[in-house]
Design a protein around this motif. Structure first.
Motif, PDB file in Angstrom:
ATOM      1  N   THR A   3      75.676 -12.340  61.842  1.00  0.00           N
ATOM      2  CA  THR A   3      76.258 -13.685  61.919  1.00  0.00           C
ATOM      3  C   THR A   3      76.650 -14.197  60.538  1.00  0.00           C
ATOM      4  OG1 THR A   3      74.863 -14.198  63.845  1.00  0.00           O
ATOM      5  CG2 THR A   3      75.850 -16.063  62.682  1.00  0.00           C
ATOM      6  N   VAL A   4      75.768 -13.997  59.563  1.00  0.00           N
ATOM      7  CA  VAL A   4      76.035 -14.462  58.198  1.00  0.00           C
ATOM      8  C   VAL A   4      77.246 -13.750  57.608  1.00  0.00           C
ATOM      9  CG1 VAL A   4      75.114 -14.547  55.841  1.00  0.00           C
ATOM     10  CG2 VAL A   4      73.627 -15.132  57.773  1.00  0.00           C
ATOM     11  N   VAL A   5      77.297 -12.423  57.766  1.00  0.00           N
ATOM     12  CA  VAL A   5      78.421 -11.647  57.209  1.00  0.00           C
ATOM     13  C   VAL A   5      79.728 -12.058  57.881  1.00  0.00           C
ATOM     14  CG1 VAL A   5      79.377  -9.335  56.898  1.00  0.00           C
ATOM     15  CG2 VAL A   5      76.925  -9.708  56.580  1.00  0.00           C
ATOM     16  N   VAL A   6      79.703 -12.182  59.227  1.00  0.00           N
ATOM     17  CA  VAL A   6      80.903 -12.598  59.962  1.00  0.00           C
ATOM     18  C   VAL A   6      81.348 -13.989  59.505  1.00  0.00           C
ATOM     19  CG1 VAL A   6      81.756 -13.304  62.233  1.00  0.00           C
ATOM     20  CG2 VAL A   6      80.504 -11.168  61.998  1.00  0.00           C
ATOM     21  N   ALA A   7      80.404 -14.919  59.345  1.00  0.00           N
ATOM     22  CA  ALA A   7      80.736 -16.287  58.938  1.00  0.00           C
ATOM     23  C   ALA A   7      81.350 -16.317  57.543  1.00  0.00           C
ATOM     24  CB  ALA A   7      79.488 -17.168  58.984  1.00  0.00           C
ATOM     25  N   GLN A   8      80.799 -15.521  56.630  1.00  0.00           N
ATOM     26  CA  GLN A   8      81.338 -15.528  55.266  1.00  0.00           C
ATOM     27  C   GLN A   8      82.734 -14.905  55.219  1.00  0.00           C
ATOM     28  OE1 GLN A   8      79.053 -14.665  51.869  1.00  0.00           O
ATOM     29  NE2 GLN A   8      77.212 -15.741  52.569  1.00  0.00           N
ATOM     30  N   TYR A   9      82.955 -13.829  55.972  1.00  0.00           N
ATOM     31  CA  TYR A   9      84.308 -13.253  56.019  1.00  0.00           C
ATOM     32  C   TYR A   9      85.288 -14.215  56.692  1.00  0.00           C
ATOM     33  CZ  TYR A   9      83.254  -8.567  54.260  1.00  0.00           C
ATOM     34  OH  TYR A   9      82.915  -7.504  53.456  1.00  0.00           O
ATOM     35  N   LYS A  10      84.811 -14.933  57.711  1.00  0.00           N
ATOM     36  CA  LYS A  10      85.655 -15.937  58.364  1.00  0.00           C
ATOM     37  C   LYS A  10      86.033 -17.036  57.366  1.00  0.00           C
ATOM     38  CE  LYS A  10      87.593 -18.155  61.823  1.00  0.00           C
ATOM     39  NZ  LYS A  10      88.807 -17.652  62.496  1.00  0.00           N
ATOM     40  N   GLY A  11      85.055 -17.486  56.573  1.00  0.00           N
ATOM     41  CA  GLY A  11      85.313 -18.503  55.561  1.00  0.00           C
ATOM     42  C   GLY A  11      86.297 -18.043  54.506  1.00  0.00           C
ATOM     43  N   SER A  12      86.268 -16.745  54.186  1.00  0.00           N
ATOM     44  CA  SER A  12      87.178 -16.210  53.161  1.00  0.00           C
ATOM     45  C   SER A  12      88.557 -15.879  53.727  1.00  0.00           C
ATOM     46  CB  SER A  12      86.573 -14.944  52.530  1.00  0.00           C
ATOM     47  OG  SER A  12      86.563 -13.873  53.467  1.00  0.00           O
ATOM     48  N   GLY A  13      88.687 -15.907  55.079  1.00  0.00           N
ATOM     49  CA  GLY A  13      89.985 -15.643  55.706  1.00  0.00           C
ATOM     50  C   GLY A  13      90.302 -14.180  55.922  1.00  0.00           C
ATOM     51  N   ASN A  14      89.312 -13.282  55.829  1.00  0.00           N
ATOM     52  CA  ASN A  14      89.546 -11.839  55.986  1.00  0.00           C
ATOM     53  C   ASN A  14      89.237 -11.413  57.426  1.00  0.00           C
ATOM     54  OD1 ASN A  14      89.574  -9.016  55.823  1.00  0.00           O
ATOM     55  ND2 ASN A  14      88.770  -9.026  53.726  1.00  0.00           N
ATOM     56  N   ASP A  15      90.249 -11.467  58.306  1.00  0.00           N
ATOM     57  CA  ASP A  15      90.055 -11.198  59.733  1.00  0.00           C
ATOM     58  C   ASP A  15      89.711  -9.747  60.027  1.00  0.00           C
ATOM     59  OD1 ASP A  15      90.545 -13.834  60.312  1.00  0.00           O
ATOM     60  OD2 ASP A  15      92.682 -13.536  60.732  1.00  0.00           O
ATOM     61  N   LEU A  16      90.265  -8.805  59.255  1.00  0.00           N
ATOM     62  CA  LEU A  16      89.970  -7.389  59.473  1.00  0.00           C
ATOM     63  C   LEU A  16      88.486  -7.117  59.264  1.00  0.00           C
ATOM     64  CD1 LEU A  16      90.829  -4.466  59.978  1.00  0.00           C
ATOM     65  CD2 LEU A  16      91.329  -4.269  57.519  1.00  0.00           C
ATOM     66  N   MET A  17      87.901  -7.683  58.218  1.00  0.00           N
ATOM     67  CA  MET A  17      86.482  -7.467  57.933  1.00  0.00           C
ATOM     68  C   MET A  17      85.588  -8.210  58.929  1.00  0.00           C
ATOM     69  SD  MET A  17      86.585  -5.279  55.631  1.00  0.00           S
ATOM     70  CE  MET A  17      84.854  -5.150  55.156  1.00  0.00           C
ATOM     71  N   VAL A  18      86.085  -9.307  59.489  1.00  0.00           N
ATOM     72  CA  VAL A  18      85.352  -9.993  60.562  1.00  0.00           C
ATOM     73  C   VAL A  18      85.166  -9.045  61.738  1.00  0.00           C
ATOM     74  CG1 VAL A  18      85.528 -11.799  62.324  1.00  0.00           C
ATOM     75  CG2 VAL A  18      86.001 -12.342  59.947  1.00  0.00           C
ATOM     76  N   SER A  19      86.232  -8.328  62.106  1.00  0.00           N
ATOM     77  CA  SER A  19      86.171  -7.370  63.216  1.00  0.00           C
ATOM     78  C   SER A  19      85.205  -6.226  62.912  1.00  0.00           C
ATOM     79  CB  SER A  19      87.576  -6.812  63.485  1.00  0.00           C
ATOM     80  OG  SER A  19      87.539  -5.838  64.497  1.00  0.00           O
ATOM     81  N   LYS A  20      85.275  -5.693  61.695  1.00  0.00           N
ATOM     82  CA  LYS A  20      84.376  -4.590  61.316  1.00  0.00           C
ATOM     83  C   LYS A  20      82.922  -5.045  61.283  1.00  0.00           C
ATOM     84  CE  LYS A  20      87.656  -1.802  58.638  1.00  0.00           C
ATOM     85  NZ  LYS A  20      87.948  -1.183  57.319  1.00  0.00           N
ATOM     86  N   ALA A  21      82.684  -6.265  60.822  1.00  0.00           N
ATOM     87  CA  ALA A  21      81.313  -6.794  60.782  1.00  0.00           C
ATOM     88  C   ALA A  21      80.752  -6.949  62.189  1.00  0.00           C
ATOM     89  CB  ALA A  21      81.288  -8.131  60.048  1.00  0.00           C
ATOM     90  N   THR A  22      81.593  -7.373  63.121  1.00  0.00           N
ATOM     91  CA  THR A  22      81.159  -7.524  64.516  1.00  0.00           C
ATOM     92  C   THR A  22      80.773  -6.179  65.120  1.00  0.00           C
ATOM     93  OG1 THR A  22      82.616  -9.434  64.786  1.00  0.00           O
ATOM     94  CG2 THR A  22      81.843  -8.349  66.793  1.00  0.00           C
ATOM     95  N   SER A  23      81.620  -5.181  64.948  1.00  0.00           N
ATOM     96  CA  SER A  23      81.325  -3.846  65.479  1.00  0.00           C
ATOM     97  C   SER A  23      80.046  -3.281  64.877  1.00  0.00           C
ATOM     98  CB  SER A  23      82.492  -2.898  65.192  1.00  0.00           C
ATOM     99  OG  SER A  23      83.676  -3.367  65.750  1.00  0.00           O
ATOM    100  N   GLY A  24      79.890  -3.430  63.556  1.00  0.00           N
ATOM    101  CA  GLY A  24      78.697  -2.928  62.882  1.00  0.00           C
ATOM    102  C   GLY A  24      77.435  -3.605  63.361  1.00  0.00           C
TER     103      GLY A  24
END
Length: 463
Positions: free
Chosen positions: A86-107
């Protein structure tokens, strides 16, 4: 004119304390309300489940509460890892990096599911000696019910792990309505199945174990279908969940592993406290079970705020906006303390009808009231600094400090003091709960000291 004045003052207050560059109060309310409803349903349904199983006798209630202390210990290990996600997804969401949001979710989903499977298999293989060591002094009927409930619960771990991982990722991007829907599917089906198996078919604890497995795996199936077929933001494919991205896994585990260790030690201490209570007899176990269920009702809004602050601070830190992170954390602490005042004023006058749901023996009602009164008063000044603050610190990446503090305060204060007050000074269940309230105060002081400094905002979790 007076209504307009009230609206303007309310708007000004919310803007002042709950709006910033990273997020405004309208977005926070949109995050908070589904989490509040989710917490209310989870606690309310658990209350109903405990009340239902009470129809099978105090031995069944005691067994479920006894094993649930072990279940919470185990489940919170992989829930902690999903919180890292959740923390990693939230921080990537805050930074605007949608690709990494998807990878963080899968991981998050792949790692949490594998961990839950390993824990489940370990417990199923060794359930008998584990029960004998931990709860061997319990009465024979409590222990027999406990064995059935433990085995059934362990079989359901992978199901709830998938639901928690998916809901954690959805909370990270602010989709709390979707996480609420998935949670309701799992928990409502659990209660409905309990009505069938416990009340209609009179299957007792065995019926409860069947219900928990069917509901959790149905919830997991719905979570995966939503993620792959319905959601447009996370863009997760089923094959992505079968691939382990080591770089992403390290980020998730940087937050998740210290939190998992904290949960193991924290809930291990609660299990040790439970052993004290087992030695006090079946009535003490039942008192603890009922008090725990009632205390959770008082904590509904505060727990929802503790979940909300993870997303809020995570997105603030993704933007590197430290000012907003500090401001919102202070506001949430005060709001959480205020929620305990409101809940106490509403619920304490309803004590008799609430406790009547559990059909307790008359001789334990006074103990239940005393515990609830002390706990209600203690929560107002102590709970928020002890739980809202570490949620904010963890969302900023300060996981090691929060975990170490929680572990030490649990074992040095709650466990040791619980034994001294409950057993040595013969205060019984009241002494055990007093020790818990004192421990909240100690850890709260430490977390507030950390929050006032700058070390917690210096972590760089994402690139």
């Amino acid at each position: 004119m007076s209504q307009l004045s009230v609206r303007m003052r309310t708007h000004g207050f919310l803007n002042r304390h709950f709006s910033g560059e990273s997020i405004d109060y309208r977005q926070m309310i949109a995050l908070f309300i589904p989490l509040l409803i989710d917490q209310a349903f989870i606690v309310g349904l658990n209350l109903v489940n405990t009340a239902m199983i009470s129809s099978s006798g105090m031995a069944a209630v005691s067994a479920v509460n006894m094993i649930d202390s072990l279940n919470i210990f185990l489940i919170n290990v992989f829930v902690a890892v999903s919180t890292g996600g959740t923390v990693v997804v939230a921080q990537y969401k805050g930074s605007g990096n949608d690709l990494m949001v998807s990878k963080a979710t899968s991981g998050t989903i792949s790692s949490v599911s594998l961990l839950a499977l390993c824990i489940s298999l370990f417990m199923i293989l060794l359930y008998n000696p584990i029960l004998s060591v931990l709860f061997g002094s319990a009465s024979a009927d409590v222990l027999a019910n406990g064995k059935v409930y433990l085995l059934g619960s362990c079989m359901s771990f992978v199901g709830i792990a998938i639901v928690e991982a998916v809901c954690g990722a959805l909370r990270g991007i602010g989709k709390t309505r979707a996480s609420l829907a998935l949670s309701l599917i799992m928990n409502l089906s659990y209660v409905l199945l309990n009505v069938v198996f416990i009340n209609l078919l009179d299957m007792g604890v065995l019926g409860m174990t069947i219900a928990v497995n069917v509901s959790r795996y149905a919830g997991a199936a719905c979570a995966l279908i939503y993620l792959v077929r319905v959601d447009d933001d996370l863009r997760v494919q089923l094959r992505d969940m079968l691939y382990f991205n080591l770089a992403m896994l390290k980020k998730i585990l940087f937050i998740g592993l210290p939190f998992a260790a904290e949960q193991m030690f924290f809930n291990g201490g609660k299990i040790l406290t439970q052993i004290f209570i087992v030695n006090l007899g079946t009535n003490a176990l039942a008192t603890n079970a009922i008090c725990s269920s009632l205390a959770n009702v008082f904590q509904i809004p505060a727990n929802a705020l503790a979940l909300t602050i993870v997303t809020v601070v995570g997105q603030c830190m993704g933007r590197r906006n430290v000012h907003d992170a500090r401001k919102f954390t202070k506001s949430f602490i005060w709001l959480s303390s205020g929620s305990f005042i409101v809940m106490g004023l509403i619920l304490m006058p309803l004590f008799k009808p609430m406790v009547g749901l559990f059909h307790p023996p008359a001789e334990i009602v006074d103990d239940i009231f005393m515990v609830m009164l002390i706990n209600t008063l203690a929560q107002i000044p102590l709970w928020s600094s002890a739980f809202i603050t570490p949620s904010a610190l963890r969302a900023a990446g300060d996981s090691k400090f929060t975990s170490l503090t929680s572990m030490l305060s649990m074992w040095l204060c709650r466990v040791v003091l619980g034994y001294v007050l409950g057993i040595v000074f013969n205060l019984g269940i009241v002494g055990v709960w007093l020790a818990m309230d004192i421990e909240w105060g100690v850890r709260g002081i430490v977390f507030l000291w950390r929050f006032r400094g700058n070390k917690w905002v210096q972590h760089r979790l994402i690139d």
